[in-house]
Design an enzyme around this catalytic site. Sequence first.
Site, PDB file in Angstrom:
ATOM      1  N   ASP A 106      39.733   1.460   1.366  1.00 45.04           N
ATOM      2  CA  ASP A 106      38.947   1.460   2.605  1.00 45.04           C
ATOM      3  C   ASP A 106      39.169   0.200   3.427  1.00 45.04           C
ATOM      4  OD1 ASP A 106      37.746  -0.283   0.876  1.00 45.04           O
ATOM      5  OD2 ASP A 106      35.747   0.625   0.976  1.00 45.04           O
ATOM      6  N   LYS A 157      29.204  -9.421  -5.334  1.00 52.41           N
ATOM      7  CA  LYS A 157      27.937  -9.224  -4.620  1.00 52.41           C
ATOM      8  C   LYS A 157      26.897 -10.278  -5.024  1.00 52.41           C
ATOM      9  CE  LYS A 157      29.644  -5.227  -3.106  1.00 52.41           C
ATOM     10  NZ  LYS A 157      30.164  -4.216  -3.985  1.00 52.41           N
ATOM     11  N   ASP A 217      36.580  -3.817   6.130  1.00 52.02           N
ATOM     12  CA  ASP A 217      36.317  -2.751   5.156  1.00 52.02           C
ATOM     13  C   ASP A 217      35.535  -1.681   5.922  1.00 52.02           C
ATOM     14  OD1 ASP A 217      34.882  -1.116   3.364  1.00 52.02           O
ATOM     15  OD2 ASP A 217      34.763  -2.660   1.840  1.00 52.02           O
TER      16      ASP A 217
HETATM   17  N1  GDD Z   1      39.482   5.989  -8.644  1.00 51.29           N
HETATM   18  C1  GDD Z   1      38.355   5.320  -8.463  1.00 51.29           C
HETATM   19  N2  GDD Z   1      37.384   5.398  -9.417  1.00 51.29           N
HETATM   20  N3  GDD Z   1      38.191   4.602  -7.335  1.00 51.29           N
HETATM   21  C2  GDD Z   1      37.025   3.932  -7.173  1.00 51.29           C
HETATM   22  C3  GDD Z   1      35.988   3.968  -8.119  1.00 51.29           C
HETATM   23  C4  GDD Z   1      36.190   4.751  -9.305  1.00 51.29           C
HETATM   24  O1  GDD Z   1      35.338   4.858 -10.186  1.00 51.29           O
HETATM   25  N4  GDD Z   1      34.961   3.218  -7.660  1.00 51.29           N
HETATM   26  C5  GDD Z   1      35.354   2.712  -6.473  1.00 51.29           C
HETATM   27  N5  GDD Z   1      36.602   3.148  -6.162  1.00 51.29           N
HETATM   28  C6  GDD Z   1      37.401   2.808  -4.982  1.00 51.29           C
HETATM   29  C7  GDD Z   1      36.706   3.109  -3.664  1.00 51.29           C
HETATM   30  O2  GDD Z   1      37.077   4.397  -3.215  1.00 51.29           O
HETATM   31  C8  GDD Z   1      37.261   2.029  -2.756  1.00 51.29           C
HETATM   32  O3  GDD Z   1      38.489   2.402  -2.184  1.00 51.29           O
HETATM   33  C9  GDD Z   1      37.526   0.863  -3.695  1.00 51.29           C
HETATM   34  O4  GDD Z   1      37.562   1.403  -5.001  1.00 51.29           O
HETATM   35  C10 GDD Z   1      36.440  -0.226  -3.615  1.00 51.29           C
HETATM   36  O5  GDD Z   1      35.173   0.373  -3.795  1.00 51.29           O
HETATM   37  P1  GDD Z   1      33.990   0.116  -2.759  1.00 51.29           P
HETATM   38  O6  GDD Z   1      32.836   0.925  -3.210  1.00 51.29           O
HETATM   39  O7  GDD Z   1      34.450   0.279  -1.370  1.00 51.29           O
HETATM   40  O8  GDD Z   1      33.666  -1.408  -3.080  1.00 51.29           O
HETATM   41  P2  GDD Z   1      33.005  -2.509  -2.135  1.00 51.29           P
HETATM   42  O9  GDD Z   1      33.507  -2.393  -0.749  1.00 51.29           O
HETATM   43  O10 GDD Z   1      31.530  -2.490  -2.328  1.00 51.29           O
HETATM   44  O11 GDD Z   1      33.558  -3.863  -2.805  1.00 51.29           O
HETATM   45  C11 GDD Z   1      34.926  -4.026  -3.103  1.00 51.29           C
HETATM   46  O12 GDD Z   1      35.665  -4.314  -1.924  1.00 51.29           O
HETATM   47  C12 GDD Z   1      35.334  -5.586  -1.294  1.00 51.29           C
HETATM   48  C13 GDD Z   1      36.255  -5.750  -0.097  1.00 51.29           C
HETATM   49  O13 GDD Z   1      36.052  -4.738   0.813  1.00 51.29           O
HETATM   50  C14 GDD Z   1      35.084  -5.152  -4.145  1.00 51.29           C
HETATM   51  O14 GDD Z   1      36.425  -5.146  -4.569  1.00 51.29           O
HETATM   52  C15 GDD Z   1      34.708  -6.511  -3.546  1.00 51.29           C
HETATM   53  O15 GDD Z   1      34.973  -7.547  -4.475  1.00 51.29           O
HETATM   54  C16 GDD Z   1      35.505  -6.759  -2.281  1.00 51.29           C
HETATM   55  O16 GDD Z   1      35.096  -7.992  -1.662  1.00 51.29           O
HETATM   56 MG    MG Z   2      34.576  -0.987   0.305  1.00 49.69          MG
END
Ligand code: GDD
Ligand code: MG
Length: 349
Positions: A106, A157, A217
């Site tokens: 994303d 977080k 993001d």
């Molecule tokens: N296959 C798979 N399985 N993908 C997953 C899973 C899972 O169980 N859980 C999450 N994802 C994928 C989501 O689709 C997304 O593309 C990515 O992993 C990150 O998940 P998000 O849910 O978007 O996380 P976030 O935005 O809260 O936090 C993450 O991104 C931040 C930057 O945008 C973390 O990596 C943070 O450390 C980071 O700063």
């Molecule tokens: Mg994200």
Amino acid sequence: MQAIVLVGGEGTRLRPLTYSVPKPMVPLLDRPFMEHVLLRLRDAGINEVVLPACYLPEAIQRHFGDGERMGMRLHYVIEEAPLGTAGALRNVERFITGPFFVFNGDVLTSLDLGAMLEFHRRSGGIGTLHLTPVEDPTAFGCVEREPDGRITRFAEKPKPHEVTTNSINAGTYLLEREVLDRIPTGRNVSIERETFPQLISGDRPLYAYATEDYWIDIGKPENYLKANLDILRGTMPLRTVGPSAEAAVKHPSFVGAHSTVDRRAEVGPGVVLGRGCRVAARAHIYESVLWDGVVVGEGASIEGAVLAGDVHVGANARVERGAVVGHGERIPAGSVVPAGARVPTPLPA
Ligand code: GDD
Ligand code: MG
């Protein structure tokens, strides 16, 4: 070079948009978000991509197939239950033959992948994480590092009082294959909460690669809308998107194929219309994203909102700033969708 793009999340923060499509398939101007991401990888010479998917995977498979149309090789691995951001990597290890990129599915960024690869090779670490500065790190992974780039702490977080830096994990990693051996199998494992902290205390360092490239993001509606506007304004360069042709529309805006705008309507600047939209006379649309097949009635007004496919906005209805309307919803004539409202109201995650 191989890459893994994580596309398994449920996209809860983007609801109700993600009730009808998974997050990687939400449109960004003229095509699904993920297509922009994959084209960027292809431009950087990454032709083989593994896609660990879980939520609505068929929508992704149907659109991209085996990737041949884009000159790429795509492999899908569907998780029955979410394996987490590290578990998903371990689960696709059979495809990985050497060092590999990982992308959160994303993230939209202008990061130069070749330069990051170069940095990784020179540093000789077990992995390299792309970092970006943000104002409020509490929604992200906070990363502390030494002057030489060595990462000393990763806090996912953090609470406001735990924030020690505004450098955050930007969701692009370059990892040595041996990282996969350190991830337990058969359960949900978070790379942010388990794997990175473990690697930091290991013998081979994990490095930070901090840049000031464009970065966002799209996982929250306001950011998704901002990404669209940033592309329109040229803040985020995307070569896949050409200028809009519709005369009745104020630039910068984008009008998809087969969409019609009454010349007495006021559309733009900052508007994205998908394919086959119809905008009637005296309608007013400003800084908003409308997906395919949206119908906007006479005198309706839409400002700072996101409307999913096939939404009908009745005559003289008003959709206010920050509103998000899900697939196929009918907004009755003369009614108001107040600022920040979600229609329908999402169920708690
Ligand atoms: N296959 C798979 N399985 N993908 C997953 C899973 C899972 O169980 N859980 C999450 N994802 C994928 C989501 O689709 C997304 O593309 C990515 O992993 C990150 O998940 P998000 O849910 O978007 O996380 P976030 O935005 O809260 O936090 C993450 O991104 C931040 C930057 O945008 C973390 O990596 C943070 O450390 C980071 O700063
Ligand atoms: Mg994200």
